[in-house]
Scaffold this motif. Structure first.
Motif, PDB file in Angstrom:
ATOM      1  N   HIS A 103      -1.980  14.233  -6.418  1.00 20.84           N
ATOM      2  CA  HIS A 103      -1.809  15.675  -6.199  1.00 20.84           C
ATOM      3  C   HIS A 103      -2.334  16.478  -7.387  1.00 20.84           C
ATOM      4  CE1 HIS A 103       1.476  15.270  -2.905  1.00 20.84           C
ATOM      5  NE2 HIS A 103       0.270  15.171  -2.424  1.00 20.84           N
ATOM      6  N   GLY A 104      -2.051  16.016  -8.599  1.00 20.11           N
ATOM      7  CA  GLY A 104      -2.562  16.695  -9.796  1.00 20.11           C
ATOM      8  C   GLY A 104      -4.076  16.684  -9.839  1.00 20.11           C
ATOM      9  N   MET A 143       0.832  -1.207   0.000  1.00 19.02           N
ATOM     10  CA  MET A 143       0.000   0.000   0.000  1.00 19.02           C
ATOM     11  C   MET A 143       0.865   1.255   0.000  1.00 19.02           C
ATOM     12  SD  MET A 143      -3.137  -1.060   2.520  1.00 19.02           S
ATOM     13  CE  MET A 143      -3.747   0.598   2.600  1.00 19.02           C
ATOM     14  N   ALA A 144       1.931   1.247   0.796  1.00 13.76           N
ATOM     15  CA  ALA A 144       2.836   2.399   0.839  1.00 13.76           C
ATOM     16  C   ALA A 144       3.508   2.592  -0.519  1.00 13.76           C
ATOM     17  CB  ALA A 144       3.876   2.211   1.943  1.00 13.76           C
ATOM     18  N   GLN A 145       3.910   1.500  -1.138  1.00 12.40           N
ATOM     19  CA  GLN A 145       4.535   1.575  -2.462  1.00 12.40           C
ATOM     20  C   GLN A 145       3.542   2.131  -3.489  1.00 12.40           C
ATOM     21  OE1 GLN A 145       5.927  -2.215  -3.859  1.00 12.40           O
ATOM     22  NE2 GLN A 145       6.985  -1.357  -5.611  1.00 12.40           N
ATOM     23  N   TRP A 146       2.305   1.676  -3.428  1.00 11.66           N
ATOM     24  CA  TRP A 146       1.272   2.179  -4.333  1.00 11.66           C
ATOM     25  C   TRP A 146       1.070   3.679  -4.121  1.00 11.66           C
ATOM     26  CZ3 TRP A 146      -3.233   4.836  -3.757  1.00 11.66           C
ATOM     27  CH2 TRP A 146      -4.062   4.921  -4.875  1.00 11.66           C
ATOM     28  N   ALA A 147       1.007   4.105  -2.863  1.00 10.11           N
ATOM     29  CA  ALA A 147       0.798   5.522  -2.560  1.00 10.11           C
ATOM     30  C   ALA A 147       1.951   6.369  -3.103  1.00 10.11           C
ATOM     31  CB  ALA A 147       0.651   5.725  -1.054  1.00 10.11           C
ATOM     32  N   ARG A 148       3.181   5.932  -2.888  1.00 13.12           N
ATOM     33  CA  ARG A 148       4.336   6.682  -3.397  1.00 13.12           C
ATOM     34  C   ARG A 148       4.305   6.766  -4.922  1.00 13.12           C
ATOM     35  NH1 ARG A 148       6.982   3.928   0.750  1.00 13.12           N
ATOM     36  NH2 ARG A 148       7.709   2.329  -0.693  1.00 13.12           N
ATOM     37  N   MET A 149       3.950   5.673  -5.566  1.00 12.13           N
ATOM     38  CA  MET A 149       3.937   5.627  -7.022  1.00 12.13           C
ATOM     39  C   MET A 149       2.850   6.545  -7.607  1.00 12.13           C
ATOM     40  SD  MET A 149       4.213   2.144  -9.256  1.00 12.13           S
ATOM     41  CE  MET A 149       2.560   1.583  -8.934  1.00 12.13           C
TER      42      MET A 149
END
Length: 122
Positions: A112-113, A100-106
Motif C-alpha cells: 500500500h505504501g 501466499m495469503a500469509q505473505w500477502a497479509r504480511m
C-alpha cells in the motif's frame, strides 16, 4: 508421494499459465481455503467465501471439479444434499495458497505504501 517436476520445456509455458491462472484466481483461492478443513455444502461454502455470487461459485466449483481439485458428493437424502471437498490434488494446493495469503497479509502495508508513492509521482 513427492513428485519431481519434468524438465523445463518452453512449449509447456501456455499450459502452465493456464493452470496458474486457475489456481491464482481470487475465487479459487478462497474456495480452497474454505474447504481446507472440511467438506462443505454449497450455501455454507457461499457464506465462507463471502461476496461471491451463486453463479460465480457454481462456475468456480465446476472448474475445480473438472481439474480434479474438488470432489462433489450427492448425499442420498430428501431433498438431495451436495457436499464439496478437496481431493488429494486440491489438498496439495491448500498449503501453498495458505502461504501466499500469509505473505500477502504480511506485506500489505508495504505494498500500500509503494502504491501511494507511485501514484503521487505519476
Amino acid at each position: 508421494m513427492k513428485m519431481t517436476p519434468p524438465p523445463h520445456d518452453p512449449a509447456d509455458c501456455r499450459a502452465v499459465s493456464e493452470v496458474l491462472s486457475r489456481v491464482g484466481d481470487k475465487w479459487t483461492m478462497q474456495v480452497v481455503v474454505a474447504l481446507r478443513d472440511r467438506p462443505r455444502r454449497f450455501n455454507d461454502l457461499k457464506r465462507q467465501v463471502g461476496d461471491i455470487s451463486q453463479q460465480m461459485l457454481t462456475r468456480t466449483l465446476k472448474a475445480l471439479e473438472r481439474d480434479g481439485m474438488v470432489e462433489r458428493t450427492v448425499c442420498a437424502t430428501t431433498p438431495p444434499q451436495v457436499e464439496y471437498a478437496l481431493s488429494d490434488l486440491g489438498r496439495s494446493l491448500a498449503e501453498p495458497v495458505r502461504q501466499m495469503a500469509q505473505w500477502a497479509r504480511m506485506h500489505l502495508p508495504i505494498i500500500h505504501g509503494n502504491r501511494q508513492r507511485y501514484d503521487a509521482k505519476h
